[in-house]
Design a protein around this motif. Structure first.
Motif, PDB file in Angstrom:
ATOM      1  N   UNK A 275       0.805  -1.223   0.000  1.00 23.50           N
ATOM      2  CA  UNK A 275       0.000   0.000   0.000  1.00 23.50           C
ATOM      3  C   UNK A 275       0.838   1.273   0.000  1.00 23.50           C
ATOM      4  N   UNK A 276       2.167   1.120   0.057  1.00 23.65           N
ATOM      5  CA  UNK A 276       3.045   2.284   0.019  1.00 23.65           C
ATOM      6  C   UNK A 276       2.982   3.160   1.247  1.00 23.65           C
ATOM      7  N   UNK A 277       2.481   2.639   2.373  1.00 26.83           N
ATOM      8  CA  UNK A 277       2.268   3.471   3.554  1.00 26.83           C
ATOM      9  C   UNK A 277       3.565   4.044   4.125  1.00 26.83           C
ATOM     10  N   UNK A 278       4.644   3.255   4.091  1.00 28.06           N
ATOM     11  CA  UNK A 278       5.918   3.766   4.603  1.00 28.06           C
ATOM     12  C   UNK A 278       6.458   4.907   3.767  1.00 28.06           C
ATOM     13  N   UNK A 279       6.373   4.750   2.449  1.00 28.45           N
ATOM     14  CA  UNK A 279       6.832   5.815   1.549  1.00 28.45           C
ATOM     15  C   UNK A 279       5.940   7.046   1.657  1.00 28.45           C
ATOM     16  N   UNK A 280       4.649   6.841   1.816  1.00 29.61           N
ATOM     17  CA  UNK A 280       3.720   7.966   1.968  1.00 29.61           C
ATOM     18  C   UNK A 280       4.046   8.761   3.219  1.00 29.61           C
ATOM     19  N   UNK A 281       4.315   8.061   4.317  1.00 29.63           N
ATOM     20  CA  UNK A 281       4.689   8.727   5.564  1.00 29.63           C
ATOM     21  C   UNK A 281       5.977   9.529   5.398  1.00 29.63           C
ATOM     22  N   UNK A 282       6.903   8.964   4.616  1.00 28.59           N
ATOM     23  CA  UNK A 282       8.179   9.634   4.365  1.00 28.59           C
ATOM     24  C   UNK A 282       7.972  10.947   3.606  1.00 28.59           C
ATOM     25  N   UNK A 283       7.148  10.910   2.561  1.00 33.89           N
ATOM     26  CA  UNK A 283       6.862  12.123   1.787  1.00 33.89           C
ATOM     27  C   UNK A 283       6.162  13.173   2.647  1.00 33.89           C
ATOM     28  N   UNK A 284       5.206  12.732   3.454  1.00 33.73           N
ATOM     29  CA  UNK A 284       4.509  13.655   4.343  1.00 33.73           C
ATOM     30  C   UNK A 284       5.480  14.286   5.341  1.00 33.73           C
ATOM     31  N   UNK A 285       6.442  13.492   5.803  1.00 28.86           N
ATOM     32  CA  UNK A 285       7.441  13.989   6.746  1.00 28.86           C
ATOM     33  C   UNK A 285       8.308  15.079   6.111  1.00 28.86           C
ATOM     34  N   UNK A 286       8.701  14.885   4.854  1.00 25.84           N
ATOM     35  CA  UNK A 286       9.510  15.887   4.156  1.00 25.84           C
ATOM     36  C   UNK A 286       8.736  17.184   3.972  1.00 25.84           C
ATOM     37  N   UNK A 287       7.451  17.064   3.630  1.00 27.93           N
ATOM     38  CA  UNK A 287       6.607  18.253   3.479  1.00 27.93           C
ATOM     39  C   UNK A 287       6.464  18.992   4.806  1.00 27.93           C
ATOM     40  N   UNK A 288       6.240  18.242   5.873  1.00 27.26           N
ATOM     41  CA  UNK A 288       6.101  18.858   7.195  1.00 27.26           C
ATOM     42  C   UNK A 288       7.410  19.508   7.633  1.00 27.26           C
ATOM     43  N   UNK A 289       8.518  18.855   7.358  1.00 31.52           N
ATOM     44  CA  UNK A 289       9.832  19.400   7.715  1.00 31.52           C
ATOM     45  C   UNK A 289      10.056  20.761   7.065  1.00 31.52           C
ATOM     46  N   UNK A 290       9.562  20.902   5.836  1.00 31.63           N
ATOM     47  CA  UNK A 290       9.735  22.152   5.090  1.00 31.63           C
ATOM     48  C   UNK A 290       8.629  23.162   5.378  1.00 31.63           C
ATOM     49  N   UNK A 291       7.537  22.715   5.996  1.00 33.69           N
ATOM     50  CA  UNK A 291       6.392  23.593   6.185  1.00 33.69           C
ATOM     51  C   UNK A 291       5.718  23.956   4.875  1.00 33.69           C
ATOM     52  N   UNK A 316       0.707   4.355  -5.222  1.00 37.89           N
ATOM     53  CA  UNK A 316      -0.230   4.396  -4.090  1.00 37.89           C
ATOM     54  C   UNK A 316       0.251   5.351  -3.011  1.00 37.89           C
ATOM     55  N   UNK A 317       1.562   5.349  -2.764  1.00 36.36           N
ATOM     56  CA  UNK A 317       2.132   6.224  -1.737  1.00 36.36           C
ATOM     57  C   UNK A 317       1.962   7.698  -2.096  1.00 36.36           C
ATOM     58  N   UNK A 318       2.193   8.024  -3.350  1.00 39.17           N
ATOM     59  CA  UNK A 318       2.035   9.419  -3.790  1.00 39.17           C
ATOM     60  C   UNK A 318       0.583   9.860  -3.654  1.00 39.17           C
ATOM     61  N   UNK A 319      -0.336   8.978  -3.988  1.00 36.21           N
ATOM     62  CA  UNK A 319      -1.758   9.313  -3.849  1.00 36.21           C
ATOM     63  C   UNK A 319      -2.127   9.541  -2.383  1.00 36.21           C
ATOM     64  N   UNK A 320      -1.564   8.732  -1.501  1.00 36.32           N
ATOM     65  CA  UNK A 320      -1.845   8.894  -0.074  1.00 36.32           C
ATOM     66  C   UNK A 320      -1.261  10.194   0.462  1.00 36.32           C
ATOM     67  N   UNK A 321      -0.015  10.479   0.084  1.00 35.08           N
ATOM     68  CA  UNK A 321       0.665  11.660   0.620  1.00 35.08           C
ATOM     69  C   UNK A 321       0.123  12.967   0.049  1.00 35.08           C
ATOM     70  N   UNK A 322      -0.291  12.945  -1.216  1.00 33.74           N
ATOM     71  CA  UNK A 322      -0.681  14.184  -1.886  1.00 33.74           C
ATOM     72  C   UNK A 322      -2.184  14.316  -2.113  1.00 33.74           C
ATOM     73  N   UNK A 323      -2.941  13.273  -1.817  1.00 34.62           N
ATOM     74  CA  UNK A 323      -4.385  13.356  -1.941  1.00 34.62           C
ATOM     75  C   UNK A 323      -4.830  13.719  -3.344  1.00 34.62           C
ATOM     76  N   UNK A 324      -5.803  14.608  -3.432  1.00 34.97           N
ATOM     77  CA  UNK A 324      -6.363  14.981  -4.731  1.00 34.97           C
ATOM     78  C   UNK A 324      -5.354  15.698  -5.620  1.00 34.97           C
ATOM     79  N   UNK A 325      -4.280  16.224  -5.022  1.00 30.34           N
ATOM     80  CA  UNK A 325      -3.258  16.924  -5.821  1.00 30.34           C
ATOM     81  C   UNK A 325      -2.404  15.951  -6.635  1.00 30.34           C
ATOM     82  N   UNK A 326      -2.421  14.673  -6.288  1.00 35.32           N
ATOM     83  CA  UNK A 326      -1.575  13.689  -6.974  1.00 35.32           C
ATOM     84  C   UNK A 326      -1.821  13.670  -8.476  1.00 35.32           C
ATOM     85  N   UNK A 327      -3.069  13.867  -8.878  1.00 36.81           N
ATOM     86  CA  UNK A 327      -3.382  13.807 -10.314  1.00 36.81           C
ATOM     87  C   UNK A 327      -2.852  15.022 -11.066  1.00 36.81           C
TER      88      UNK A 327
END
Length: 413
Positions: A275-291, A316-327
């Motif tokens: 499901x790409x959950x680990x990679x999704x969490x990683x991307x979200x972490x980078x976004x949060x780190x940068x604000x 799947x991970x990109x879709x989870x991390x970026x939501x509707x913006x992924x497309x």
């Protein structure tokens, strides 16, 4: 305490697309393929016959022959790229505080060619007869060590070993090291030279490499017919600097590093979580780190290995991390051109991502033909695309479940 800002001021590279950073990027923008029949050794008895070699690389073009003989090929790549990066940055290292300048260079495997050659020699002639340079040529940290010795860098000098994520870890850890006040300058990246009989054989036996003999259908990330990755080789070195330090010396700034995420799937030694959950969490972490909000990101240089599990899981991970913006994201895999450089791949792709921001251009995923419904993002198929990009991300996902995301910002004076 306010975090210090970190910028990229120099780049150097040896890749399957070119023997310097500028040529490598020009070829990536043009969608050129660096994959061809293996020439480094006789592959006739093996199943895999294609790789992405650093064609035309001759170490004596970059260093003294006597010096090169004491280095494995991966270290030669690293030193050549580092020398270019220093020259490209305009840094006068002799005038810097050497204790505030460091090195972080990854390799996934290190001196595999040296290991093969010297073990074969030992088996034939006795192990006390192997080269006295066997150990320092083969261990993975010696690329970083040689760079530090050559340029007199006396700050932290280390080697991240995290399989295919290591090059990105090196960039991210160097970013934090500067941001947190421990250094003003860091040379960081990765180097790999694993196109050898055992390197190719080992990945073949675990069914990670494609056995396709057609270069245009071998490394095909996100394509439904993808069947494994193609081994690449080379190095990329980035010079990171604290912003005020770079501005004070009038440096040419390429891009800014603004976020870093790193997680572990804790799932399997080679397979990612489906499901790409680990990679999704990683991307979200980078976004949060940068604000930075997900909607601000315009481009992702995907890990995109051309293996069935990676590409669907990363989608799947990109879709989870970026939501509707992924497309609306541009998501390409430059491994379609370079193959997979293991511990160097994240560094090469970080370089390409920074240059994508500089040039407002997303490089393509080449040789894409058959859509996969499980990989349904805009992968910039076959031709690169001009685009207004303010933020861009680079993903690296390695064996052992290692995930790394780096976030970069376009530099504007």
């Amino acid at each position: 305490m306010e975090k210090r800002r970190v910028v990229i001021t120099g780049l150097g590279a040896i890749t399957p697309l070119g023997l310097n950073a500028a040529d490598s990027w020009a070829a990536a923008k043009a969608g050129k393929c660096g994959i061809d029949t293996i020439t480094l050794y006789d592959h006739s008895a093996q199943k895999v016959h294609l790789a992405a070699e650093a064609h035309g690389f001759a170490p004596e073009d970059f260093m003294e022959k006597k010096e090169a003989r004491k280095m494995d090929r991966f270290t030669q790549f690293a030193l050549a790229a580092a020398n270019e990066a220093v020259a490209n940055s305009g840094l006068d290292i002799a005038s810097e505080d050497a204790g505030r300048c460091g090195v972080l260079v990854s390799s996934g495997i290190g001196g595999l060619g040296t290991l093969e050659r010297e073990i074969a020699k030992g088996a034939e002639k006795g192990y006390d007869r192997i080269s006295p340079f066997y150990i320092p040529m083969s261990i993975t940290n010696l690329a970083a060590g040689h760079i530090a010795i050559r340029h007199g860098l006396k700050g932290m000098c280390s080697c991240v070993v995290a399989a295919c994520a290591g090059g990105s870890n090196a960039v991210g850890d160097a970013f934090r090291h500067i941001r947190d006040g421990y250094a003003e300058v860091m040379l960081c990246g990765g180097a790999e030279a694993a196109i050898t009989p055992s390197g190719i054989g080992g990945f073949t036996s675990m069914h990670a490499l494609t056995t396709c003999d057609e270069p245009t259908r071998a490394s095909i990330p996100f394509d439904q017919e993808r069947s494994g990755f193609v081994m690449g080789e080379g190095a990329a070195i980035l010079i990171l600097e604290e912003l005020e330090h770079a501005q004070k010396r009038g440096a040419r700034i390429i891009a800014e590093v603004v976020g870093y995420g790193t997680t572990c799937d804790a799932y399997h030694i080679t397979a990612p979580t489906p499901d790409g959950s680990g990679a999704a969490s990683c991307m979200a972490q980078a976004l949060e780190d940068a604000g930075v909000a997900p909607e601000a990101v315009g481009y992702i240089n995907a890990h995109g290995t051309s293996t069935p599990l990676n590409d669907s899981g990363e989608t799947a991970a990109i879709k989870t991390a970026f939501g509707s913006h992924a497309c609306r994201l541009l998501v390409s895999s430059t491994k379609s051109m370079t193959g997979h450089l293991l511990g160097a791949s994240g560094a090469v792709e970080a370089m390409f991502t920074a240059l994508a921001l500089r040039d407002s251009f997303a490089p393509p995923t080449i040789h894409y033909q058959i859509p996969d419904p499980f990989c349904d993002l805009d992968i910039v198929p076959n031709e690169g695309r001009s685009a207004a990009l303010n933020y861009a991300m680079s993903n690296s996902l390695g064996f052992g479940g290692h995930n790394v995301s780096l976030l970069f910002k376009r530099w504007e004076d």
